[in-house]
Design an enzyme around this catalytic site. Structure first.
Site, PDB file in Angstrom:
ATOM      1  CB  THR A 125      -0.955   0.035   1.207  1.00  0.00           C
ATOM      2  OG1 THR A 125      -0.193  -0.031   2.407  1.00  0.00           O
ATOM      3  CG2 THR A 125      -1.946  -1.117   1.151  1.00  0.00           C
ATOM      4  NE  ARG A 157      -2.767  -6.823  -0.514  1.00  0.00           N
ATOM      5  CZ  ARG A 157      -1.912  -6.444   0.414  1.00  0.00           C
ATOM      6  NH1 ARG A 157      -1.110  -5.412   0.210  1.00  0.00           N
ATOM      7  NH2 ARG A 157      -1.827  -7.095   1.556  1.00  0.00           N
ATOM      8  NE  ARG A 180      -3.455  -2.295  10.644  1.00  0.00           N
ATOM      9  CZ  ARG A 180      -2.506  -2.907   9.943  1.00  0.00           C
ATOM     10  NH1 ARG A 180      -1.492  -2.213   9.472  1.00  0.00           N
ATOM     11  NH2 ARG A 180      -2.562  -4.200   9.711  1.00  0.00           N
ATOM     12  CE1 TYR A 226      -4.579  -8.327   5.961  1.00  0.00           C
ATOM     13  CE2 TYR A 226      -3.431  -6.329   5.316  1.00  0.00           C
ATOM     14  CZ  TYR A 226      -3.630  -7.359   6.207  1.00  0.00           C
ATOM     15  OH  TYR A 226      -2.868  -7.427   7.353  1.00  0.00           O
ATOM     16  CG  ASP A 235       3.595  -9.891   5.194  1.00  0.00           C
ATOM     17  OD1 ASP A 235       3.248  -9.370   4.122  1.00  0.00           O
ATOM     18  OD2 ASP A 235       3.487  -9.302   6.286  1.00  0.00           O
TER      19      ASP A 235
HETATM   20  O1  LIG Z   1      -0.954  -5.682   7.987  1.00  0.00           O
HETATM   21  C1  LIG Z   1      -0.259  -4.866   7.333  1.00  0.00           C
HETATM   22  O2  LIG Z   1       0.147  -3.802   7.807  1.00  0.00           O
HETATM   23  C2  LIG Z   1       0.056  -5.179   5.932  1.00  0.00           C
HETATM   24  C3  LIG Z   1       0.329  -4.123   5.054  1.00  0.00           C
HETATM   25  C4  LIG Z   1       0.507  -4.392   3.736  1.00  0.00           C
HETATM   26  C5  LIG Z   1       0.689  -3.315   2.768  1.00  0.00           C
HETATM   27  O3  LIG Z   1       0.930  -2.176   3.189  1.00  0.00           O
HETATM   28  O4  LIG Z   1       0.565  -3.596   1.561  1.00  0.00           O
HETATM   29  O5  LIG Z   1       0.492  -5.656   3.265  1.00  0.00           O
HETATM   30  C6  LIG Z   1       0.276  -6.721   4.086  1.00  0.00           C
HETATM   31  O6  LIG Z   1       0.260  -7.866   3.574  1.00  0.00           O
HETATM   32  C7  LIG Z   1       0.058  -6.486   5.452  1.00  0.00           C
END
Ligand SMILES: O=C(O)c1cc(C(=O)O)oc(=O)c1
Length: 304
Positions: free
Chosen positions: A77, A124, A130, A157, A257
């Protein structure tokens, strides 16, 4: 451009141990990210955190160290809908990496095709407040319909408490749907309690839904952390992940991850995270499905 890391943010673990568990030949790390480097691929203005850099070279060195053959690089992200760092990683992987992008409705068909040619196979959709601002569902459905024509899937997610509200939207998606990190169960609740039962029902009633049984380091409340040679890390997550692996052996994926965005408590030793796998996939057959057959079917169908 110079970026200042978010205060308290932990860097990925340098010098991970060699796993005791030898993953099967051809294993895929089906959930990992690259961050920048920021000087080459700037972080997105709308990001909610600023990470440390984590390059494709570092990711592929980890892959080799842990004994994996391939990666699925998921758009993080902090890069918003600018997929250049992720696509650059795919293009420099010698065909050993496929990707999952984040796109907006303004993405053109030519851009989608270029990403497909680079190895992107999914988009995605993120509902973790957050991490991202809200995207209207009609925009997401429009994107899902467009990418389905390329044979791509949708990765979602979200957090367990939000599943009831998102249920109708998720079950209306026209593609394979892959859930990140088991939909983030609260592992202090019973594994057969109403919250996790709803997730199991979601998968049972919808054969197009898959799950990544990843991120025990995020979900665990009691630990112990995967550090200092700990072979029994994150015990409280085991019943949840094991249940999903055993109930849906053909629809589960696993990933490190790495580089583990947003961890502030501790940063796991990735070698010890690999040693977590045989606790949740307890037979050689389950391990092979989780690490080889399933990710190959989803990301390299032409080879499997
Ligand atoms: O739980 C998280 O903070 C997180 C963040 C991101 C992302 O910022 O893409 O990706 C993930 O798989 C898990």
């Amino acid at each position: 451009m110079e970026f200042q890391k978010t205060p308290g943010w932990l860097d990925w673990y340098d010098g991970p141990s060699k796993p005791r568990f030898k993953v099967p030949a051809g294993s895929v790390d089906a959930h990992c990210h690259v961050f920048g480097p920021g000087a080459e691929f700037p972080y997105a203005p709308e990001r909610k955190y600023t990470p440390c850099d984590a390059s494709k070279h570092q990711l592929y060195a980890l892959r080799d160290h842990l004994g994996f053959a391939r990666n699925v690089v998921v758009q993080a992200t902090c890069h918003g809908a600018d997929n250049r760092a992720m696509v650059d990683a795919l293009v420099h992987s010698n065909g050993k990496a496929r990707g999952v992008a984040t796109v907006k409705r303004s993405v053109t068909d030519a851009e989608l095709q270029a990403m497909h040619d680079a190895g992107v196979r999914g988009v995605r959709f993120n509902f973790v407040k957050r991490l991202v601002d809200f995207t209207p569902k009609d925009e997401l459905i429009e994107i899902a319909n467009r990418i389905s024509k390329l044979g791509w899937h949708v990765v979602i997610y979200f957090e367990a408490v939000d599943l009831p509200e998102l249920w109708d939207f998720f079950t209306s998606l026209p593609t394979t749907v892959v859930v990140d990190h088991m939909g983030r169960p609260d592992v202090t609740k019973p594994v057969d309690g109403p919250e996790f039962e709803l997730f199991v029902k979601f998968m049972r009633e919808h054969p197009n839904v898959w799950s990544k049984v990843s991120c025990p380091e995020r979900l665990s409340v009691k630990g112990p952390p995967a550090l200092n040679g700990e072979q029994n890390a994150y015990r409280d997550v085991v019943p949840f992940a094991k249940r999903i692996v055993e109930t849906f052996p053909d629809r589960v994926l696993w990933g490190t991850d790495w580089p583990h965005p947003n961890l502030k408590d501790h940063m796991p030793d990735d070698g010890l995270l690999v040693d977590f796998i045989p606790h949740i996939a307890v037979t050689a057959e389950l391990q092979h499905k989780l690490l080889v057959d399933n990710p190959m079917r989803l990301y390299w169908p032409e080879e499997s």
